[in-house]
Design a protein around this motif. Structure first.
Motif, PDB file in Angstrom:
ATOM      1  N   LEU A  33      -6.200  11.154   6.920  1.00  0.00           N
ATOM      2  CA  LEU A  33      -6.888  12.243   6.236  1.00  0.00           C
ATOM      3  C   LEU A  33      -7.680  11.791   5.018  1.00  0.00           C
ATOM      4  N   ALA A  34      -7.365  10.628   4.480  1.00  0.00           N
ATOM      5  CA  ALA A  34      -8.036  10.151   3.270  1.00  0.00           C
ATOM      6  C   ALA A  34      -9.102   9.099   3.537  1.00  0.00           C
ATOM      7  N   THR A  35      -9.160   8.557   4.747  1.00  0.00           N
ATOM      8  CA  THR A  35     -10.044   7.426   5.040  1.00  0.00           C
ATOM      9  C   THR A  35     -11.501   7.712   4.719  1.00  0.00           C
ATOM     10  N   ASP A  36     -12.024   8.854   5.152  1.00  0.00           N
ATOM     11  CA  ASP A  36     -13.435   9.165   4.889  1.00  0.00           C
ATOM     12  C   ASP A  36     -13.727   9.230   3.392  1.00  0.00           C
ATOM     13  N   ASP A  37     -12.845   9.876   2.637  1.00  0.00           N
ATOM     14  CA  ASP A  37     -13.053   9.976   1.188  1.00  0.00           C
ATOM     15  C   ASP A  37     -12.936   8.619   0.510  1.00  0.00           C
ATOM     16  N   ILE A  38     -12.087   7.759   1.007  1.00  0.00           N
ATOM     17  CA  ILE A  38     -11.980   6.400   0.461  1.00  0.00           C
ATOM     18  C   ILE A  38     -13.240   5.607   0.789  1.00  0.00           C
ATOM     19  N   ASP A  39     -13.711   5.716   2.043  1.00  0.00           N
ATOM     20  CA  ASP A  39     -14.938   5.012   2.442  1.00  0.00           C
ATOM     21  C   ASP A  39     -16.140   5.465   1.618  1.00  0.00           C
ATOM     22  N   ARG A  40     -16.183   6.746   1.253  1.00  0.00           N
ATOM     23  CA  ARG A  40     -17.290   7.301   0.452  1.00  0.00           C
ATOM     24  C   ARG A  40     -17.067   7.113  -1.046  1.00  0.00           C
ATOM     25  N   GLU A  41     -15.949   6.457  -1.398  1.00  0.00           N
ATOM     26  CA  GLU A  41     -15.576   6.184  -2.788  1.00  0.00           C
ATOM     27  C   GLU A  41     -15.354   7.453  -3.606  1.00  0.00           C
ATOM     28  N   ARG A  42     -14.959   8.532  -2.947  1.00  0.00           N
ATOM     29  CA  ARG A  42     -14.551   9.752  -3.643  1.00  0.00           C
ATOM     30  C   ARG A  42     -13.105   9.622  -4.106  1.00  0.00           C
ATOM     31  N   LEU A  43     -12.325   8.804  -3.381  1.00  0.00           N
ATOM     32  CA  LEU A  43     -10.924   8.551  -3.709  1.00  0.00           C
ATOM     33  C   LEU A  43     -10.666   7.057  -3.650  1.00  0.00           C
ATOM     34  N   ILE A  44      -9.587   6.637  -4.282  1.00  0.00           N
ATOM     35  CA  ILE A  44      -9.118   5.259  -4.147  1.00  0.00           C
ATOM     36  C   ILE A  44      -7.647   5.311  -3.740  1.00  0.00           C
ATOM     37  N   ALA A  45      -7.205   4.253  -3.104  1.00  0.00           N
ATOM     38  CA  ALA A  45      -5.798   4.124  -2.735  1.00  0.00           C
ATOM     39  C   ALA A  45      -5.270   2.882  -3.451  1.00  0.00           C
ATOM     40  N   PRO A  46      -4.871   3.029  -4.716  1.00  0.00           N
ATOM     41  CA  PRO A  46      -4.537   1.864  -5.528  1.00  0.00           C
ATOM     42  C   PRO A  46      -3.378   1.024  -5.008  1.00  0.00           C
ATOM     43  N   VAL A  47      -2.468   1.620  -4.246  1.00  0.00           N
ATOM     44  CA  VAL A  47      -1.344   0.853  -3.692  1.00  0.00           C
ATOM     45  C   VAL A  47      -1.406   0.790  -2.175  1.00  0.00           C
ATOM     46  N   GLY A  48      -2.528   1.216  -1.587  1.00  0.00           N
ATOM     47  CA  GLY A  48      -2.685   1.154  -0.133  1.00  0.00           C
ATOM     48  C   GLY A  48      -1.857   2.205   0.580  1.00  0.00           C
ATOM     49  N   PHE A  49      -1.600   1.951   1.850  1.00  0.00           N
ATOM     50  CA  PHE A  49      -0.841   2.879   2.689  1.00  0.00           C
ATOM     51  C   PHE A  49       0.259   2.119   3.411  1.00  0.00           C
ATOM     52  N   ASP A  50       1.375   2.767   3.615  1.00  0.00           N
ATOM     53  CA  ASP A  50       2.477   2.199   4.404  1.00  0.00           C
ATOM     54  C   ASP A  50       2.305   2.627   5.852  1.00  0.00           C
ATOM     55  N   PRO A  51       2.532   1.711   6.795  1.00  0.00           N
ATOM     56  CA  PRO A  51       2.479   2.125   8.203  1.00  0.00           C
ATOM     57  C   PRO A  51       3.535   3.196   8.469  1.00  0.00           C
ATOM     58  N   ASP A  52       3.141   4.235   9.200  1.00  0.00           N
ATOM     59  CA  ASP A  52       4.088   5.316   9.463  1.00  0.00           C
ATOM     60  C   ASP A  52       4.431   5.468  10.938  1.00  0.00           C
ATOM     61  N   GLY A  53       3.910   4.581  11.766  1.00  0.00           N
ATOM     62  CA  GLY A  53       4.234   4.635  13.184  1.00  0.00           C
ATOM     63  C   GLY A  53       3.488   5.694  13.957  1.00  0.00           C
ATOM     64  N   SER A  54       2.449   6.300  13.352  1.00  0.00           N
ATOM     65  CA  SER A  54       1.683   7.333  14.055  1.00  0.00           C
ATOM     66  C   SER A  54       0.938   6.735  15.236  1.00  0.00           C
ATOM     67  N   HIS A  55       0.887   7.512  16.305  1.00  0.00           N
ATOM     68  CA  HIS A  55       0.131   7.135  17.496  1.00  0.00           C
ATOM     69  C   HIS A  55      -0.535   8.390  18.037  1.00  0.00           C
ATOM     70  N   TYR A  56      -1.664   8.203  18.698  1.00  0.00           N
ATOM     71  CA  TYR A  56      -2.392   9.333  19.260  1.00  0.00           C
ATOM     72  C   TYR A  56      -2.500   9.159  20.764  1.00  0.00           C
ATOM     73  N   GLY A  57      -2.590  10.245  21.471  1.00  0.00           N
ATOM     74  CA  GLY A  57      -2.728  10.197  22.919  1.00  0.00           C
ATOM     75  C   GLY A  57      -3.781  11.185  23.384  1.00  0.00           C
ATOM     76  N   LEU A  58      -4.293  10.939  24.572  1.00  0.00           N
ATOM     77  CA  LEU A  58      -5.275  11.816  25.190  1.00  0.00           C
ATOM     78  C   LEU A  58      -4.571  12.610  26.277  1.00  0.00           C
ATOM     79  N   ILE A  59      -4.702  13.936  26.247  1.00  0.00           N
ATOM     80  CA  ILE A  59      -4.039  14.801  27.209  1.00  0.00           C
ATOM     81  C   ILE A  59      -5.114  15.640  27.894  1.00  0.00           C
ATOM     82  N   TRP A  60      -5.077  15.691  29.239  1.00  0.00           N
ATOM     83  CA  TRP A  60      -5.993  16.542  29.982  1.00  0.00           C
ATOM     84  C   TRP A  60      -5.352  16.941  31.291  1.00  0.00           C
ATOM     85  N   ILE A  61      -5.917  17.962  31.917  1.00  0.00           N
ATOM     86  CA  ILE A  61      -5.428  18.417  33.214  1.00  0.00           C
ATOM     87  C   ILE A  61      -5.773  17.350  34.240  1.00  0.00           C
ATOM     88  N   GLY A  62      -4.781  16.866  34.975  1.00  0.00           N
ATOM     89  CA  GLY A  62      -4.964  15.755  35.894  1.00  0.00           C
ATOM     90  C   GLY A  62      -5.979  15.991  36.996  1.00  0.00           C
TER      91      GLY A  62
END
Length: 75
Positions: A33-62
């Motif tokens: 959620l913060a990546t775009d704002d960080i890329d545009r330099e609207r925000l900074i992440a002074p201590v970075g981010f911890d991996p949280d194990g998030s994964h995404y999948g694609l779901i559709w009717i077969g």
């Protein structure tokens, strides 16, 4: 060190990011959620981010054929 004068709670993470971008303070947010704002330099992440194990999948009717862009995403 100055202590906060106010603590605000928001119902959604995207509101937290918007509040921090508007200069209302600091925020704890998922990286996605913060990546775009960080890329545009609207925000900074002074201590970075911890991996949280998030994964995404694609779901559709077969039975439905995927469109070109959706097919590319699935690959």
């Amino acid at each position: 060190m100055l202590r906060p004068t106010e603590i605000r709670f928001y119902d959604h993470h995207f509101l937290i990011v918007e509040a921090a971008s508007a200069g209302l303070g600091v925020a704890l947010s998922p990286m996605v959620l913060a990546t775009d704002d960080i890329d545009r330099e609207r925000l900074i992440a002074p201590v970075g981010f911890d991996p949280d194990g998030s994964h995404y999948g694609l779901i559709w009717i077969g039975q439905t054929e995927l469109s070109g862009k959706a097919h590319d995403l699935a690959r």
